[in-house]
Design a protein around this motif. Sequence first.
Motif, mmCIF file in Angstrom:
data_model
loop_
_atom_site.group_PDB
_atom_site.id
_atom_site.type_symbol
_atom_site.label_atom_id
_atom_site.label_comp_id
_atom_site.label_asym_id
_atom_site.label_seq_id
_atom_site.Cartn_x
_atom_site.Cartn_y
_atom_site.Cartn_z
ATOM 1 N N THR A 46 26.243 -2.863 -4.696
ATOM 2 C CA THR A 46 26.997 -2.313 -3.588
ATOM 3 C C THR A 46 27.512 -0.933 -3.945
ATOM 4 O O THR A 46 27.511 -0.556 -5.121
ATOM 5 C CB THR A 46 28.177 -3.237 -3.220
ATOM 6 N N TYR A 47 27.902 -0.159 -2.907
ATOM 7 C CA TYR A 47 28.573 1.082 -3.210
ATOM 8 C C TYR A 47 29.590 1.450 -2.139
ATOM 9 O O TYR A 47 29.525 0.991 -0.999
ATOM 10 C CB TYR A 47 27.587 2.213 -3.496
ATOM 11 N N PHE A 48 30.566 2.255 -2.556
ATOM 12 C CA PHE A 48 31.681 2.687 -1.724
ATOM 13 C C PHE A 48 31.694 4.205 -1.628
ATOM 14 O O PHE A 48 31.350 4.902 -2.576
ATOM 15 C CB PHE A 48 33.020 2.274 -2.351
ATOM 16 N N GLN A 49 32.108 4.676 -0.471
ATOM 17 C CA GLN A 49 32.514 6.070 -0.346
ATOM 18 C C GLN A 49 33.988 6.020 0.027
ATOM 19 O O GLN A 49 34.338 5.521 1.106
ATOM 20 C CB GLN A 49 31.720 6.820 0.713
ATOM 21 N N ASN A 50 34.803 6.527 -0.868
ATOM 22 C CA ASN A 50 36.256 6.326 -0.754
ATOM 23 C C ASN A 50 36.516 4.829 -0.679
ATOM 24 O O ASN A 50 36.030 4.093 -1.514
ATOM 25 C CB ASN A 50 36.802 7.105 0.424
ATOM 26 N N GLU A 51 37.249 4.344 0.320
ATOM 27 C CA GLU A 51 37.539 2.911 0.361
ATOM 28 C C GLU A 51 36.530 2.126 1.191
ATOM 29 O O GLU A 51 36.583 0.903 1.249
ATOM 30 C CB GLU A 51 38.960 2.668 0.890
ATOM 31 N N ALA A 52 35.597 2.809 1.823
ATOM 32 C CA ALA A 52 34.632 2.144 2.696
ATOM 33 C C ALA A 52 33.427 1.632 1.900
ATOM 34 O O ALA A 52 32.776 2.401 1.177
ATOM 35 C CB ALA A 52 34.166 3.117 3.772
ATOM 36 N N GLN A 53 33.130 0.350 2.093
ATOM 37 C CA GLN A 53 31.944 -0.236 1.459
ATOM 38 C C GLN A 53 30.758 0.059 2.369
ATOM 39 O O GLN A 53 30.640 -0.513 3.451
ATOM 40 C CB GLN A 53 32.129 -1.742 1.265
ATOM 41 N N LEU A 54 29.878 0.953 1.943
ATOM 42 C CA LEU A 54 28.814 1.437 2.816
ATOM 43 C C LEU A 54 27.584 0.545 2.821
ATOM 44 O O LEU A 54 26.860 0.491 3.817
ATOM 45 C CB LEU A 54 28.421 2.864 2.441
ATOM 46 N N SER B 270 25.080 -12.849 -3.016
ATOM 47 C CA SER B 270 25.477 -14.016 -2.241
ATOM 48 C C SER B 270 26.926 -13.859 -1.792
ATOM 49 O O SER B 270 27.630 -12.934 -2.182
ATOM 50 C CB SER B 270 25.329 -15.273 -3.099
ATOM 51 N N ASP B 271 27.367 -14.798 -0.985
ATOM 52 C CA ASP B 271 28.735 -14.754 -0.494
ATOM 53 C C ASP B 271 29.747 -14.976 -1.606
ATOM 54 O O ASP B 271 30.944 -14.801 -1.393
ATOM 55 C CB ASP B 271 28.924 -15.811 0.597
ATOM 56 N N ARG B 272 29.269 -15.365 -2.777
ATOM 57 C CA ARG B 272 30.209 -15.585 -3.887
ATOM 58 C C ARG B 272 30.689 -14.275 -4.492
ATOM 59 O O ARG B 272 31.631 -14.244 -5.264
ATOM 60 C CB ARG B 272 29.538 -16.440 -4.965
ATOM 61 N N PHE B 273 30.000 -13.187 -4.150
ATOM 62 C CA PHE B 273 30.349 -11.881 -4.705
ATOM 63 C C PHE B 273 31.134 -11.074 -3.669
ATOM 64 O O PHE B 273 30.746 -11.003 -2.503
ATOM 65 C CB PHE B 273 29.086 -11.088 -5.060
ATOM 66 N N SER B 274 32.212 -10.466 -4.120
ATOM 67 C CA SER B 274 32.934 -9.562 -3.244
ATOM 68 C C SER B 274 33.453 -8.380 -4.044
ATOM 69 O O SER B 274 33.861 -8.527 -5.194
ATOM 70 C CB SER B 274 34.089 -10.282 -2.547
ATOM 71 N N SER C 205 38.104 0.002 -8.392
ATOM 72 C CA SER C 205 37.406 -1.041 -7.638
ATOM 73 C C SER C 205 37.407 -2.332 -8.441
ATOM 74 O O SER C 205 37.497 -2.309 -9.677
ATOM 75 C CB SER C 205 35.967 -0.621 -7.368
ATOM 76 N N THR C 206 37.336 -3.447 -7.727
ATOM 77 C CA THR C 206 37.183 -4.748 -8.375
ATOM 78 C C THR C 206 35.938 -5.442 -7.832
ATOM 79 O O THR C 206 35.589 -5.286 -6.658
ATOM 80 C CB THR C 206 38.406 -5.644 -8.149
ATOM 81 N N LEU C 207 35.292 -6.184 -8.710
ATOM 82 C CA LEU C 207 34.152 -7.016 -8.338
ATOM 83 C C LEU C 207 34.508 -8.436 -8.728
ATOM 84 O O LEU C 207 34.771 -8.710 -9.899
ATOM 85 C CB LEU C 207 32.894 -6.565 -9.074
ATOM 86 N N GLU C 208 34.562 -9.316 -7.747
ATOM 87 C CA GLU C 208 34.914 -10.702 -8.013
ATOM 88 C C GLU C 208 33.696 -11.587 -7.803
ATOM 89 O O GLU C 208 32.951 -11.419 -6.823
ATOM 90 C CB GLU C 208 36.056 -11.186 -7.114
ATOM 91 N N ILE C 209 33.495 -12.509 -8.715
ATOM 92 C CA ILE C 209 32.447 -13.521 -8.572
ATOM 93 C C ILE C 209 33.140 -14.874 -8.530
ATOM 94 O O ILE C 209 33.853 -15.249 -9.466
ATOM 95 C CB ILE C 209 31.438 -13.489 -9.728
ATOM 96 N N GLN C 210 32.946 -15.580 -7.432
ATOM 97 C CA GLN C 210 33.551 -16.897 -7.301
ATOM 98 C C GLN C 210 32.548 -17.979 -7.689
ATOM 99 O O GLN C 210 31.340 -17.812 -7.523
ATOM 100 C CB GLN C 210 34.013 -17.119 -5.854
#
Lengths: 110, 119
Positions: free
Chosen positions: B47-55, B62-66, B75-80
């Motif tokens: 994934t990537y962001f420009q400023n605070e927007a996730q582009l 998967s949905d486990r990643f945010s 930035s934080t990357l969480e894996i559930q």
Amino acid sequence: SQQGEEDPQALSIQEGENATMNCSYKTSINNLQWYRQNSGRGLVHLILIRSNEREKHSGRLRVTLDTSKKSSSLLITASRAADTASYFCATDRGTYKYIFGTGTRLKVLA
Amino acid sequence: DTGVSQDPRHKITKRGQNVTFRCDPISEHNRLYWYRQTLGQGPEFLTYFQNEAQLEKSRLLSDRFSAERPKGSFSTLEIQRTEQGDSAMYLCASSQPRTSGILGTGELFFGEGSRLTVL
């Protein structure tokens, strides 16, 4: 997903020899970059070549780009043991989303 | 040191646990990227962001990643509910000085990565 594919996957040469690695990609690009990665470390940018450029130099590095063949090559001249690393190409289609290839693992023997 | 920093550098966890990685980019950069890399492979875009927007977010995620970048800085990357297949090096990179407008070198500056081992 991997956009680029490097060739060869692994390369072993003697110190002082030149090393050439190639990158092929699938879609049109805005620019192509080469990165180096030492084992277990992050990647370090080496050189960027834009789609309207055909060749670029930086120190002992020479990069070529052939957009008609969708390929690029990285030449390292007079290699040193310290050049031992993995080398990756990364392509950008103009969206600033950089897609990396599979890498060439270079070993330079002293 | 004004480079990209990642924390923790190493994380060992049991399957099913949640993990969070943090990335502090170079302060003047407005783009921030997350990649995943397994042994012998190239970095895989997440994934990537420009400023605070996730582009953009990879369909492979998967949905486990945010991922978040709440104030356009770190930035934080969480894996559930981690799985053994999540074991990899998670790389963060930043690019494009804010002062350059829409232009920029495009060069990515990488951190040293966060290595995740799921047992």
